[in-house]
Design a protein around this motif. Sequence first.
Motif, PDB file in Angstrom:
ATOM      1  N   PHE A 261       0.814  -1.207   0.000  1.00 14.27           N
ATOM      2  CA  PHE A 261       0.000   0.000   0.000  1.00 14.27           C
ATOM      3  C   PHE A 261       0.857   1.271   0.000  1.00 14.27           C
ATOM      4  N   GLU A 262       1.970   1.245   0.727  1.00 16.18           N
ATOM      5  CA  GLU A 262       2.760   2.463   0.871  1.00 16.18           C
ATOM      6  C   GLU A 262       3.784   2.655  -0.237  1.00 16.18           C
ATOM      7  N   ALA A 263       4.335   1.566  -0.764  1.00 17.79           N
ATOM      8  CA  ALA A 263       5.385   1.704  -1.786  1.00 17.79           C
ATOM      9  C   ALA A 263       5.243   0.627  -2.847  1.00 17.79           C
ATOM     10  N   PRO A 264       4.137   0.638  -3.614  1.00 20.53           N
ATOM     11  CA  PRO A 264       3.978  -0.361  -4.683  1.00 20.53           C
ATOM     12  C   PRO A 264       5.036  -0.182  -5.758  1.00 20.53           C
ATOM     13  N   GLN A 265       5.601  -1.293  -6.241  1.00 26.83           N
ATOM     14  CA  GLN A 265       6.679  -1.246  -7.207  1.00 26.83           C
ATOM     15  C   GLN A 265       6.189  -1.276  -8.651  1.00 26.83           C
ATOM     16  N   GLU A 266       5.053  -1.936  -8.901  1.00 26.63           N
ATOM     17  CA  GLU A 266       4.530  -2.079 -10.255  1.00 26.63           C
ATOM     18  C   GLU A 266       3.524  -0.974 -10.571  1.00 26.63           C
ATOM     19  N   SER A 267       3.544  -0.476 -11.794  1.00 26.46           N
ATOM     20  CA  SER A 267       2.597   0.561 -12.203  1.00 26.46           C
ATOM     21  C   SER A 267       1.159   0.055 -12.121  1.00 26.46           C
ATOM     22  N   TYR A 268       0.967  -1.234 -12.403  1.00 35.22           N
ATOM     23  CA  TYR A 268      -0.385  -1.799 -12.322  1.00 35.22           C
ATOM     24  C   TYR A 268      -0.908  -1.739 -10.886  1.00 35.22           C
ATOM     25  N   THR A 269      -0.065  -2.045  -9.918  1.00 37.87           N
ATOM     26  CA  THR A 269      -0.477  -1.970  -8.513  1.00 37.87           C
ATOM     27  C   THR A 269      -0.794  -0.536  -8.136  1.00 37.87           C
ATOM     28  N   ARG A 270       0.027   0.408  -8.605  1.00 37.08           N
ATOM     29  CA  ARG A 270      -0.229   1.821  -8.309  1.00 37.08           C
ATOM     30  C   ARG A 270      -1.563   2.268  -8.903  1.00 37.08           C
ATOM     31  N   ASP A 271      -1.860   1.830 -10.122  1.00 42.05           N
ATOM     32  CA  ASP A 271      -3.138   2.179 -10.750  1.00 42.05           C
ATOM     33  C   ASP A 271      -4.309   1.573  -9.989  1.00 42.05           C
ATOM     34  N   LEU A 272      -4.122   0.341  -9.522  1.00 40.35           N
ATOM     35  CA  LEU A 272      -5.170  -0.341  -8.774  1.00 40.35           C
ATOM     36  C   LEU A 272      -5.499   0.416  -7.489  1.00 40.35           C
ATOM     37  N   LEU A 273      -4.479   0.836  -6.772  1.00 43.89           N
ATOM     38  CA  LEU A 273      -4.683   1.565  -5.520  1.00 43.89           C
ATOM     39  C   LEU A 273      -5.241   2.963  -5.770  1.00 43.89           C
ATOM     40  N   ALA A 274      -4.844   3.577  -6.878  1.00 47.65           N
ATOM     41  CA  ALA A 274      -5.339   4.925  -7.186  1.00 47.65           C
ATOM     42  C   ALA A 274      -6.826   4.925  -7.502  1.00 47.65           C
ATOM     43  N   ALA A 275      -7.340   3.790  -7.978  1.00 48.10           N
ATOM     44  CA  ALA A 275      -8.756   3.709  -8.352  1.00 48.10           C
ATOM     45  C   ALA A 275      -9.666   3.450  -7.159  1.00 48.10           C
ATOM     46  N   VAL A 276      -9.103   3.211  -5.973  1.00 47.81           N
ATOM     47  CA  VAL A 276      -9.917   2.892  -4.801  1.00 47.81           C
ATOM     48  C   VAL A 276     -10.679   4.138  -4.351  1.00 47.81           C
ATOM     49  N   PRO A 277     -12.026   4.089  -4.282  1.00 49.28           N
ATOM     50  CA  PRO A 277     -12.777   5.239  -3.759  1.00 49.28           C
ATOM     51  C   PRO A 277     -12.546   5.380  -2.264  1.00 49.28           C
ATOM     52  N   ARG A 278     -12.387   6.587  -1.815  1.00 52.05           N
ATOM     53  CA  ARG A 278     -12.114   6.852  -0.405  1.00 52.05           C
ATOM     54  C   ARG A 278     -13.132   7.819   0.164  1.00 52.05           C
ATOM     55  N   MET A 279     -13.491   7.594   1.405  1.00 54.69           N
ATOM     56  CA  MET A 279     -14.408   8.511   2.086  1.00 54.69           C
ATOM     57  C   MET A 279     -13.755   9.887   2.158  1.00 54.69           C
ATOM     58  N   GLY A 280     -14.544  10.899   1.844  1.00 56.64           N
ATOM     59  CA  GLY A 280     -14.036  12.261   1.888  1.00 56.64           C
ATOM     60  C   GLY A 280     -13.614  12.785   0.542  1.00 56.64           C
ATOM     61  N   ASP A 281     -13.587  11.906  -0.505  1.00 59.95           N
ATOM     62  CA  ASP A 281     -13.157  12.343  -1.830  1.00 59.95           C
ATOM     63  C   ASP A 281     -14.282  12.967  -2.649  1.00 59.95           C
ATOM     64  N   GLY A 282     -15.520  12.896  -2.165  1.00 58.54           N
ATOM     65  CA  GLY A 282     -16.638  13.353  -2.967  1.00 58.54           C
ATOM     66  C   GLY A 282     -17.017  14.799  -2.792  1.00 58.54           C
ATOM     67  N   SER A 283     -16.323  15.542  -1.948  1.00 61.16           N
ATOM     68  CA  SER A 283     -16.728  16.911  -1.634  1.00 61.16           C
ATOM     69  C   SER A 283     -16.630  17.839  -2.832  1.00 61.16           C
ATOM     70  N   GLY A 284     -15.742  17.522  -3.764  1.00 60.01           N
ATOM     71  CA  GLY A 284     -15.562  18.415  -4.897  1.00 60.01           C
ATOM     72  C   GLY A 284     -16.377  18.056  -6.113  1.00 60.01           C
ATOM     73  N   ALA A 285     -17.235  17.037  -6.013  1.00 55.66           N
ATOM     74  CA  ALA A 285     -18.041  16.628  -7.164  1.00 55.66           C
ATOM     75  C   ALA A 285     -19.046  17.718  -7.500  1.00 55.66           C
ATOM     76  N   PRO A 286     -19.319  17.974  -8.789  1.00 60.36           N
ATOM     77  CA  PRO A 286     -20.244  19.044  -9.159  1.00 60.36           C
ATOM     78  C   PRO A 286     -21.654  18.759  -8.671  1.00 60.36           C
ATOM     79  N   ALA A 287     -22.346  19.791  -8.252  1.00 65.85           N
ATOM     80  CA  ALA A 287     -23.716  19.653  -7.768  1.00 65.85           C
ATOM     81  C   ALA A 287     -24.680  19.631  -8.950  1.00 65.85           C
ATOM     82  N   ARG A 288     -25.845  19.031  -8.739  1.00 66.38           N
ATOM     83  CA  ARG A 288     -26.838  18.959  -9.799  1.00 66.38           C
ATOM     84  C   ARG A 288     -27.546  20.293  -9.954  1.00 66.38           C
ATOM     85  N   ASP A 289     -28.310  20.425 -11.048  1.00 64.76           N
ATOM     86  CA  ASP A 289     -29.112  21.614 -11.292  1.00 64.76           C
ATOM     87  C   ASP A 289     -30.296  21.624 -10.331  1.00 64.76           C
ATOM     88  N   GLY A 290     -30.392  22.663  -9.502  1.00 70.28           N
ATOM     89  CA  GLY A 290     -31.450  22.726  -8.500  1.00 70.28           C
ATOM     90  C   GLY A 290     -32.836  22.954  -9.079  1.00 70.28           C
TER      91      GLY A 290
END
Length: 599
Positions: A261-290
């Motif tokens: 998790f902290e120091a993946p050596q393969e680019s595929y592993t890094r891509d896999l970890l980068a795709a993991v959704p994390r709590m707190g990452d959604g604050s910047g998502a665009p809001a819908r039309d009210g």
Amino acid sequence: MIEVKDMTTGAAAAPDTAPPVLQVQGLTISVRAEGRERPLVSDLSFTLARGETIAIAGESGSGKSLTSLAIMGLLPPPALRVSEGRILLNDQDLTSLSESRMRTVRGNRIAMIFQEPMTSLNPVLTIGLQLAEAIRAHEPISKREARARALEALKAVRISEPERRMGQYPHELSGGMRQRVMIAMALALRPDVLIADEPTTALDVTVQREVLDLLRDLQREMGTAIILITHDMGVVSEMAERVIVMKQGRAVEQGPVRQIFEAPQESYTRDLLAAVPRMGDGSGAPARDGDAAPVASLRDVRVRFDIRGGILSQVTHRVHAVENVSLDIMAGETFSLVGESGCGKSTIAKALVGLVPHQGRIEVAGHVLGGMKSSDMKSLRRDVQIVFQDPMAALDPRMRVGELVGEPLLIHAIGTPEERRERVAGLFERVGLSRDQLDRYPHEFSGGQRQRICIARALALQPKLIVADESVSALDVSVQARVLDLLAALKREFGIAYLFISHDMAVVENISDRVAVMYMGQIVEMGTRAQIFGNPRHPYTKRLMAAVPVPDPTHRRPPVPRLAGEVPSPVYPVGEAPQRLPLRNLGDGHLVADAPEPM
């Protein structure tokens, strides 16, 4: 040739001094096609010590589940076979055992929790009979003793009304409940090695937390070794000592979980970890039309199912699956429903598309459900599509997948056969599949690929509303990220609205405009993404947030009291009903029920 990066140095967590209970040496699994053999898993090696948990991660089709089937001796001959290598269980080579000898090992010394519970349970036998049968197949005990053991196993996985579940059939249970039955079946015999193939895919986060705690308890009590196959990297970080990352049938990297998790050596592993959704990452998502208009409106919707009993088979109890639910889904909005399995999320989805009878008012795309003519229902189903939780159960095994995805176009007489096939090919490419897969059958795809086929079929008519019932729960994180990006792009392009049902709170936060939290058939909190995740007010909502696995091996979860007592049930005698939970507006549409913490 892919080089495997082994990062075993400094592995403090793995029980290195314990003798290996399982050794996989140079495993190669081949398929025979067109007169020649093609490897699907190549030269895989690892050891598993007593009491250790090793996770196998990777995309759908990478060979994770094939590896588990090979260990269990369940590869379907003659198409698939172990062409090279050995699988040693306490120095006994499993690849050399006959089927009759393997049956004494399977379930007793090595047990497996499969990914799709509905296809693993016998539809014509009750839950209690299947559990007792599995126990008696390996232990010389009476039917009464086996039934008592089966009931204990159901109680251990905290299923509601375990005595009643013993007499029910698999189709009478929700997806999460069926998965808990499978886990109970695997744990009942306390095996030496437990292979968990996506064991918590169908479970909400609170039950997932309890199941993971149960697996840890089993390890402490019995020294059981666990092979954990999962795409949930939060579960990997919390459960595993070591990780094997697989790609296209090969192990590209393996080592201690913290170093991966902290120091993946393969680019595929890094891509896999980068795709993991994390709590707190959604604050910047665009809001819908009210100012958007509602595409679906529910007012005081109730769904109840009768339970008959007695000599005269009279209605004695009712399941109050949905009670007095009111909500609006706006055009171009992603509205998410979260809550435990059995809380009524999927029942609302089925009521929206007219698959279950309901009381109250449901209006979808200008159609008021209830007493509609068949022609009106056909028009409604062009505007509303659903992606079910279990992809294998939703696909006809006798039809080619290209025909399955193109069937809605055929029913609604859209285009010529050539135009329909070209449109289907385009849908395949948009969900990450290829044109040359159109003529294959559902069983030739992995679980994640089958779910993508279901999503492509739902998109075929470009509906106004798509009901996505756990639509990405079976997908690994990289494919999940692509599918969620696809859903977001379609929403922007066509103004499609989504009712998104999920137990993955990180995904819900990142994709939702508004969120409703359900418990026991009622909504206990509803508001915008920022209100629910930034300022949860109901105790049950807070409990859901606290149960989410964190994809960080250094994270230490504070101790939480284990739940005790009987699990609440939505079943009431005729004439009785659950207490209605009125919602109070805290401001700006943030609605919360005034109620003590459930459970």
